[in-house]
Scaffold this active site. Sequence first.
Site, PDB file in Angstrom:
ATOM      1  N   SER A  60       0.868  -1.129   0.071  1.00 54.61           N
ATOM      2  CA  SER A  60       0.010   0.162  -0.129  1.00 54.61           C
ATOM      3  C   SER A  60       0.907   1.255  -0.046  1.00 54.61           C
ATOM      4  O   SER A  60       2.132   1.321   0.593  1.00 54.61           O
ATOM      5  CB  SER A  60      -0.945  -0.015   1.389  1.00 54.61           C
ATOM      6  OG  SER A  60      -1.929  -1.113   1.100  1.00 54.61           O
ATOM      7  N   HIS A  65      -0.384   3.400   5.130  1.00 53.73           N
ATOM      8  CA  HIS A  65       0.152   2.842   6.502  1.00 53.73           C
ATOM      9  C   HIS A  65       0.200   3.836   7.699  1.00 53.73           C
ATOM     10  O   HIS A  65      -0.030   3.494   8.746  1.00 53.73           O
ATOM     11  CB  HIS A  65       1.590   2.541   6.069  1.00 53.73           C
ATOM     12  CG  HIS A  65       1.838   1.274   5.179  1.00 53.73           C
ATOM     13  ND1 HIS A  65       2.532   0.982   4.248  1.00 53.73           N
ATOM     14  CD2 HIS A  65       0.582   0.146   5.432  1.00 53.73           C
ATOM     15  CE1 HIS A  65       2.362  -0.324   3.727  1.00 53.73           C
ATOM     16  NE2 HIS A  65       1.283  -0.868   4.348  1.00 53.73           N
ATOM     17  N   GLY A 148      -5.892 -15.178   5.950  1.00 55.10           N
ATOM     18  CA  GLY A 148      -6.280 -14.103   6.945  1.00 55.10           C
ATOM     19  C   GLY A 148      -7.529 -13.801   7.386  1.00 55.10           C
ATOM     20  O   GLY A 148      -7.976 -13.225   8.520  1.00 55.10           O
ATOM     21  N   THR A 222      -8.728 -12.643  -0.240  1.00 55.31           N
ATOM     22  CA  THR A 222      -8.992 -13.745  -0.514  1.00 55.31           C
ATOM     23  C   THR A 222      -8.240 -14.836  -0.168  1.00 55.31           C
ATOM     24  O   THR A 222      -7.159 -14.234   0.649  1.00 55.31           O
ATOM     25  CB  THR A 222      -8.943 -13.706  -2.144  1.00 55.31           C
ATOM     26  OG1 THR A 222      -7.655 -13.538  -2.539  1.00 55.31           O
ATOM     27  CG2 THR A 222      -9.933 -12.959  -2.744  1.00 55.31           C
TER      28      THR A 222
END
Length: 227
Positions: A60, A65, A148, A222
């Site tokens: 990212s 962050h 996750g 996913t």
Amino acid sequence: MAWRSVGADNADLIRKMRDYGIIASDSVAQAMTKTDRRHYSPRNPYMDAPQTIGYGVTISAPHMHAFALEYLRDQLRPGAHVLDVGSGSGYLTACFLRYIEEKGDDVNTRVIGIEHQPELVAQSFQNLNADDPKMLDSGKLIIVEGDGRKGVPEHAPYDAIHVGAAAAITPKALLEQLANGGRLIVPVGPEGGEQYMTQYDKDSEGKVKETRLMGVMYVPLTDLHRS
């Protein structure tokens, strides 16, 4: 987010984000300054934009962050348990640990990064060791390979959970692993559709409050087979 910047080096990037109000607190600035992005982003580490880290995955943009650290900073205390879902190259996971350790040393601190790409898991170990091998050696920072969306129950409950990919709906398993008094931040919405960075706060009695923070665009959360 319209603001974009490129730093001459890591310290310069963080200083610019601080000057522009992207980073609101000295403590977040310190954690990000100590965690040089060059260890975690092989391409354009100091550009404030997402960058590829291989295997079809991006890290990212730095400002996202920074926002994650700011949103979670009240939960990032010595002794806290923190879960970073979609930990990728390990950058934000390292920032979480450094933020906590600036507040104080506690052997019970656990910062867990979970990533489903085995190549990125291996890469994150290399990155963290290149940055500072004491992070992994301390046992306070742990990288796990797995889905996750299911969290990491063995280290729950978590005072803070960050998710670095978009959940189509509220991720119930992660909410179940959130401690009373804890906070979860996660992009919620369909792939390619309207997504919002969403904050979930669980009070002392386990009641959850949902708050939309901002519109975002993330890849979907996913498993390895994109299911």
